[in-house]
Design a protein around this motif. Sequence first.
Motif, PDB file in Angstrom:
ATOM      1  N   ALA A 149       0.832  -1.196   0.000  1.00 33.89           N
ATOM      2  CA  ALA A 149       0.000   0.000   0.000  1.00 33.89           C
ATOM      3  C   ALA A 149       0.868   1.248   0.000  1.00 33.89           C
ATOM      4  N   ASN A 209      -1.049   7.236   0.915  1.00 35.68           N
ATOM      5  CA  ASN A 209      -2.496   7.039   0.921  1.00 35.68           C
ATOM      6  C   ASN A 209      -3.094   7.247   2.302  1.00 35.68           C
ATOM      7  N   GLN A 210      -2.296   7.044   3.332  1.00 31.17           N
ATOM      8  CA  GLN A 210      -2.890   6.932   4.655  1.00 31.17           C
ATOM      9  C   GLN A 210      -3.518   8.215   5.176  1.00 31.17           C
ATOM     10  N   THR A 256      -2.948   7.155  -7.489  1.00 33.99           N
ATOM     11  CA  THR A 256      -2.101   6.773  -6.360  1.00 33.99           C
ATOM     12  C   THR A 256      -2.507   5.439  -5.764  1.00 33.99           C
ATOM     13  N   THR A 257      -3.795   5.197  -5.662  1.00 37.41           N
ATOM     14  CA  THR A 257      -4.292   4.141  -4.798  1.00 37.41           C
ATOM     15  C   THR A 257      -4.908   2.960  -5.540  1.00 37.41           C
ATOM     16  N   CYS A 258      -5.335   3.154  -6.749  1.00 35.45           N
ATOM     17  CA  CYS A 258      -6.134   2.129  -7.422  1.00 35.45           C
ATOM     18  C   CYS A 258      -5.502   1.599  -8.703  1.00 35.45           C
ATOM     19  N   PRO A 290      -9.602   0.455  -1.399  1.00 38.86           N
ATOM     20  CA  PRO A 290      -8.640  -0.348  -2.144  1.00 38.86           C
ATOM     21  C   PRO A 290      -8.364  -1.682  -1.454  1.00 38.86           C
ATOM     22  N   ALA A 319      -5.173  -2.721   1.227  1.00 42.93           N
ATOM     23  CA  ALA A 319      -4.554  -1.430   1.545  1.00 42.93           C
ATOM     24  C   ALA A 319      -5.448  -0.707   2.546  1.00 42.93           C
ATOM     25  N   LEU A 354      -9.581   4.495   2.305  1.00 42.77           N
ATOM     26  CA  LEU A 354      -9.373   5.898   1.936  1.00 42.77           C
ATOM     27  C   LEU A 354      -9.650   6.786   3.152  1.00 42.77           C
ATOM     28  N   GLU A 405     -11.023  11.822   1.271  1.00 46.90           N
ATOM     29  CA  GLU A 405     -11.060  11.215  -0.069  1.00 46.90           C
ATOM     30  C   GLU A 405     -12.442  10.611  -0.342  1.00 46.90           C
TER      31      GLU A 405
END
Length: 158
Positions: free
Chosen positions: A32, A36-37, A63-65, A133, A136, A139, A143
Motif C-alpha cells: 500500500a 495514501n494513509q 495513487t491508490t487504485c 482499495p 490497503a 481511503l 477522499e
Amino acid sequence: MMNKRKCCSMIAARGVIVALTSLGAGCSTYVAPVENQDGGGDTSVGVEGAVSFAANIQPIFTTTCAGCHSPGGIADMAGIPTFLREGESYDMIVNVTSVQDDGLVLVVPGDSATSLLFQKVSSDSPPVGNRMPLFAPVLSDNEIKLIQDWIDQGAENN
Ligand code: HEC
C-alpha cells in the motif's frame, strides 16, 4: 510480480471465486502506498466545494487504485476490466455496469448511494466483492467525501 504469499484473500469476480494465492507462483508483492494513509493531494477543492474529476478524483485513483486496475494488474487478472489510469478511468466507470453484478452500476451520476464504486470505497460490506482499495488502508474521510461529492454533483468529466 507474483512471488509472495499471504497477501491475498479469496476474491469473487465474475461470479467465480478466484484464489489469487493459487495463481502461478503465489501472490503479488503489492504494498500500500504510504501517502495514501492521510490522503495527500486531495485538499484542493474550490471554495464552492465543487469537485474536479481531474484535480481531485483522478489523483486518488492514480495513487491508490491504478496499480491493480491496469492491464496485467491484480484486478485485470481477476477479470475486472476497470482501468483507473489517468485518461481512461472516466469512461470505465461512469454509467458502466459492474462485471460482477449486471444489476449494479459503478458510477450513477447524481446518486452516490447507488453507485457501486462509492459503496466499495465507503463500506466494509459492499453489495459485491471487497472494500476498495483491496489489501490497503481504507481511503481517508476526505477522499471518500470527495468521491461522494463528485458523484452527487453529477460525476462530470471536469
Ligand atoms: C490490490 C489490488 C486492488 C486495488 C489496490 C484496488 N482494487 Fe478495485 N478491485 C480489485 C479486485 C481483485 C476486484 C474484484 C473483486 C472485488 O470486487 O472485491 C476489484 C473490484 C473493483 C470494482 C468493481 C468492478 C466491477 O465491475 O464490479 C471497483 C469499482 C473497484 N475495484 C474500484 C477500486 C477503486 C476505486 C480503488 C482505489 C480506491 C481500487 N479498486 C483499488 C483489486 C484492487
